[in-house]
Design a protein around this motif. Structure first.
Motif, PDB file in Angstrom:
ATOM      1  N   ASP A  81      12.503  -8.685   0.974  1.00  0.00           N
ATOM      2  CA  ASP A  81      12.362  -8.689   2.436  1.00  0.00           C
ATOM      3  C   ASP A  81      11.298  -7.725   2.941  1.00  0.00           C
ATOM      4  OD1 ASP A  81      13.480  -6.148   2.345  1.00  0.00           O
ATOM      5  OD2 ASP A  81      15.372  -6.732   3.302  1.00  0.00           O
ATOM      6  N   GLY A  82      10.680  -6.936   2.038  1.00  0.00           N
ATOM      7  CA  GLY A  82       9.584  -6.055   2.435  1.00  0.00           C
ATOM      8  C   GLY A  82       9.997  -4.653   2.797  1.00  0.00           C
ATOM      9  N   GLY A  83      11.292  -4.337   2.705  1.00  0.00           N
ATOM     10  CA  GLY A  83      11.763  -3.018   3.120  1.00  0.00           C
ATOM     11  C   GLY A  83      11.588  -1.939   2.063  1.00  0.00           C
ATOM     12  N   THR A  84      12.022  -0.706   2.387  1.00  0.00           N
ATOM     13  CA  THR A  84      11.898   0.435   1.486  1.00  0.00           C
ATOM     14  C   THR A  84      12.743   0.221   0.230  1.00  0.00           C
ATOM     15  OG1 THR A  84      13.668   1.539   2.713  1.00  0.00           O
ATOM     16  CG2 THR A  84      11.402   2.066   3.334  1.00  0.00           C
ATOM     17  N   THR A  85      12.255   0.814  -0.890  1.00  0.00           N
ATOM     18  CA  THR A  85      12.906   0.535  -2.173  1.00  0.00           C
ATOM     19  C   THR A  85      13.206   1.780  -2.990  1.00  0.00           C
ATOM     20  OG1 THR A  85      10.726   0.218  -3.187  1.00  0.00           O
ATOM     21  CG2 THR A  85      11.859  -1.748  -2.378  1.00  0.00           C
ATOM     22  N   GLY A  86      13.158   2.972  -2.456  1.00  0.00           N
ATOM     23  CA  GLY A  86      13.516   4.107  -3.294  1.00  0.00           C
ATOM     24  C   GLY A  86      13.256   5.455  -2.678  1.00  0.00           C
ATOM     25  N   THR A 115       0.801  -1.220   0.000  1.00  0.00           N
ATOM     26  CA  THR A 115       0.000   0.000   0.000  1.00  0.00           C
ATOM     27  C   THR A 115       0.834   1.271   0.000  1.00  0.00           C
ATOM     28  OG1 THR A 115      -0.154  -0.079   2.403  1.00  0.00           O
ATOM     29  CG2 THR A 115      -1.923  -1.137   1.151  1.00  0.00           C
ATOM     30  N   GLY A 116       2.118   1.160   0.293  1.00  0.00           N
ATOM     31  CA  GLY A 116       3.027   2.314   0.290  1.00  0.00           C
ATOM     32  C   GLY A 116       4.437   1.804   0.107  1.00  0.00           C
ATOM     33  N   ASN A 117       5.418   2.609   0.532  1.00  0.00           N
ATOM     34  CA  ASN A 117       6.787   2.105   0.493  1.00  0.00           C
ATOM     35  C   ASN A 117       6.891   0.920   1.440  1.00  0.00           C
ATOM     36  OD1 ASN A 117       9.432   1.863  -0.196  1.00  0.00           O
ATOM     37  ND2 ASN A 117       9.981   3.977   0.316  1.00  0.00           N
ATOM     38  N   GLY A 118       7.844   0.032   1.184  1.00  0.00           N
ATOM     39  CA  GLY A 118       7.933  -1.198   1.961  1.00  0.00           C
ATOM     40  C   GLY A 118       7.927  -0.963   3.457  1.00  0.00           C
ATOM     41  N   ALA A 119       7.037  -1.672   4.153  1.00  0.00           N
ATOM     42  CA  ALA A 119       6.874  -1.465   5.589  1.00  0.00           C
ATOM     43  C   ALA A 119       7.558  -2.535   6.417  1.00  0.00           C
ATOM     44  CB  ALA A 119       5.379  -1.422   5.932  1.00  0.00           C
ATOM     45  N   GLY A 120       8.253  -3.468   5.754  1.00  0.00           N
ATOM     46  CA  GLY A 120       8.922  -4.531   6.492  1.00  0.00           C
ATOM     47  C   GLY A 120       8.413  -5.908   6.103  1.00  0.00           C
ATOM     48  N   SER A 121       8.549  -6.869   7.014  1.00  0.00           N
ATOM     49  CA  SER A 121       8.269  -8.269   6.695  1.00  0.00           C
ATOM     50  C   SER A 121       6.836  -8.508   6.241  1.00  0.00           C
ATOM     51  CB  SER A 121       8.579  -9.160   7.897  1.00  0.00           C
ATOM     52  OG  SER A 121       7.774  -8.792   9.010  1.00  0.00           O
TER      53      SER A 121
END
Length: 526
Positions: A390-395, A305-311
């Motif tokens: 891994d679900g983390g932020t990407t940019g 739904t947004g930038n990667g929020a984690g796992s």
């Protein structure tokens, strides 16, 4: 084949000459025309029917033309055949009702096996085949146990005896004494039954059970705890069939074998196992071929739904791929926006001019991209690919681009790849929504070509980097549902599928084959 229906010389039993059936005592059998197949005859064992509580057949739906009279005369109809067998099998209807005079005596005894009632006039009947009643003249009638046919009528109380000893002079007591002899569980000595058939039955899921209970000295049989879909065979209480709908488990059925001296009870374990894993098919792609499905159904697995929020935003993609020598840029898998310029997507692409895998995450304007080494996907060879996130932020930040790349990892044949990484505008920081879901095609164009094949496509809604070795399984395809963490979606790509639908073996996302035929499900698998 002809079966002659013939009574023996003594007139106390019936034989079916030409069959393997044994001789039967008088008053044991009756015949009927089958209600469904009216040209056939059923021969019923009335004694076994009483014991079992359900109709027991000695012959079931036999064409009447097979039977013949004792002298070989054929029957004109099924009704004539049934009437003749019933007549010959029952002494009363064969010789007429015996009306005893004031001087006629009858002595009754139980044979040494405890299975037969002997009369001193030479007749013999199976135990539980006779019953005594008091008639309106205060005499005794000896009747068939299962009907209202009298075999002997007007037996005087004073003329009846058991083992040479006169019965009670009181009519009611005399009748009870005779019935105690006729309707008993057997003699004082003898062998109880022993179940000798196997007590463990192994089935593969989908197979049909066909099990016969075998017991030394068995006469009657009972079953309890039959699973749903398993039942006894009509006319053969010893055999149970069915079970094709049973799921893998152990089902314990209790079986009893009964005779006049006792009961043997055994538990029969029916062990249903899952079928062995078989992998024989894949999907091949040429020209404009592709698979499509409802992308929104994968939002919970691949979307965010947004930038990667984690796992919670993590995922894993796995598949087998066999490229061809075509040098074009060919999309293996696509998920994401209809607007590839501004909307987010993820794409796995085969770069045919140097046999590499390219993975892009983001839009055409904002993305991170990882590319495997040259010849890492050689033409004509099956390779297993796993891509993890891994679900983390990407940019968004140039200073964090190395972190963005590190969110992803590509494995080929279980080995982590050293990738060449690139980006546009430092990656993608927005949401990713399922609007297009395709195998073998980009949002438009970039189709797989030349008969390239895909097999065993699976997604996890978690990062499975730690379990790559288990998923790859040393290159042996296997049942992914047996993994400690099974996939969220899994398509066998041919095995168990019917054109044009490719079934999801875990979830409910069905791929449809577009511009393809049933011939594109091929027998080529890793």
């Amino acid at each position: 084949m002809t079966i002659k229906v013939k009574r023996n010389a003594a007139g106390n039993c019936i034989n079916f000459i030409g069959s393997t059936n044994p001789a039967y005592w008088n008053a044991c059998l009756s015949a009927e025309v089958d209600t469904e197949l009216t040209g056939t005859v059923n021969v019923i064992n009335d004694i076994r029917t009483v014991v079992a509580g359900t109709t027991q057949y000695e012959f079931y739906q036999f064409p009447f033309e097979i039977f013949a009279e004792a002298d070989g005369t054929p029957f004109a109809s099924a009704a004539d055949c049934a009437a003749y067998i019933t007549s010959q099998a029952n002494v009363a209807t064969n010789t007429g009702q015996f009306i005893l005079s004031a001087t006629d005596t009858l002595d009754f005894s139980l044979d040494s096996t405890g299975t037969t009632i002997l009369l001193d006039n030479g007749d013999a009947y199976a135990v539980n085949a006779l019953r005594a009643i008091a008639n309106d003249d205060d005499y005794i009638n000896i009747m068939q146990h299962t009907g209202n046919t009298a075999i002997f009528t007007d037996l005087r109380v004073a003329n009846a005896s058991i083992d040479g000893v006169a019965v009670s002079a009181t009519l009611a007591t005399a009748v009870n004494e005779l019935n105690a002899l006729f309707q008993q569980s057997g003699g004082a000595t003898g062998d109880a039954p022993v179940i000798t058939s196997a007590t463990t039955v192994n089935l593969t899921e989908g197979d049909t059970l066909n099990y016969e209970l075998v017991a030394t000295n068995g006469v009657a049989y009972e079953w309890t705890n039959l699973p749903s879909g398993v039942a006894t065979v009509e006319g053969n209480q010893r055999t149970i069939i069915g079970g094709s709908g049973l799921t893998p488990a152990t089902y314990t059925i209790t079986a009893k074998a009964i005779n006049y001296y006792g009961v043997d009870t055994e538990d029969i374990d029916v062990i249903v196992s899952a079928p062995a894993f078989s992998n024989t098919k894949s999907i091949q792609f040429s020209n404009l071929d592709y698979l499509g499905a409802n992308a929104a159904q994968l939002d919970a697995t691949l979307g965010r739904t947004g930038n990667g929020a984690g796992s919670g935003d993590a995922w894993t993609i796995a598949f087998w791929f066999k490229p061809t020598t075509d040098t074009g840029a060919q999309t293996i898998f696509y998920f994401g926006s209809n607007d590839v310029t501004n909307g987010g997507f993820l794409e796995a692409r085969f770069v045919g001019n140097n046999d590499r895998l390219r993975f892009r995450y983001g839009s055409n304007n904002n993305y991170v991209q990882l590319t495997t080494p040259t010849d890492s996907l050689p033409a004509g060879s099956w390779k297993h690919v796993i891509i993890t996130y891994d679900g983390g932020t990407t940019g968004a930040s140039s200073g964090d681009i190395s972190d963005y790349y590190s969110r992803f990892e590509i494995f080929i044949d279980g080995v982590s790849q050293t990738t060449s990484n690139s980006n546009s505008n430092y990656g993608w920081s927005g949401a990713l929504e399922g609007q297009n879901l395709r195998v073998g095609r980009f949002s438009s164009g970039n189709y797989l070509q030349g008969g390239a094949k895909i097999e065993e496509l699976a997604f996890w809604n978690s990062d499975q980097t730690a379990n790559v070795a288990d998923i790859y399984n040393n290159g042996a395809t296997h049942d992914l549902e047996d993994l400690t963490t099974p996939p969220t979606h899994w398509w066998r790509m041919g095995d168990g599928d019917t054109y044009p639908n490719i079934q999801d073996n875990v979830g409910s996302v069905i791929f449809v084959m577009y511009n393809m035929t049933a011939a594109d499900i091929v027998t080529d698998a890793p």
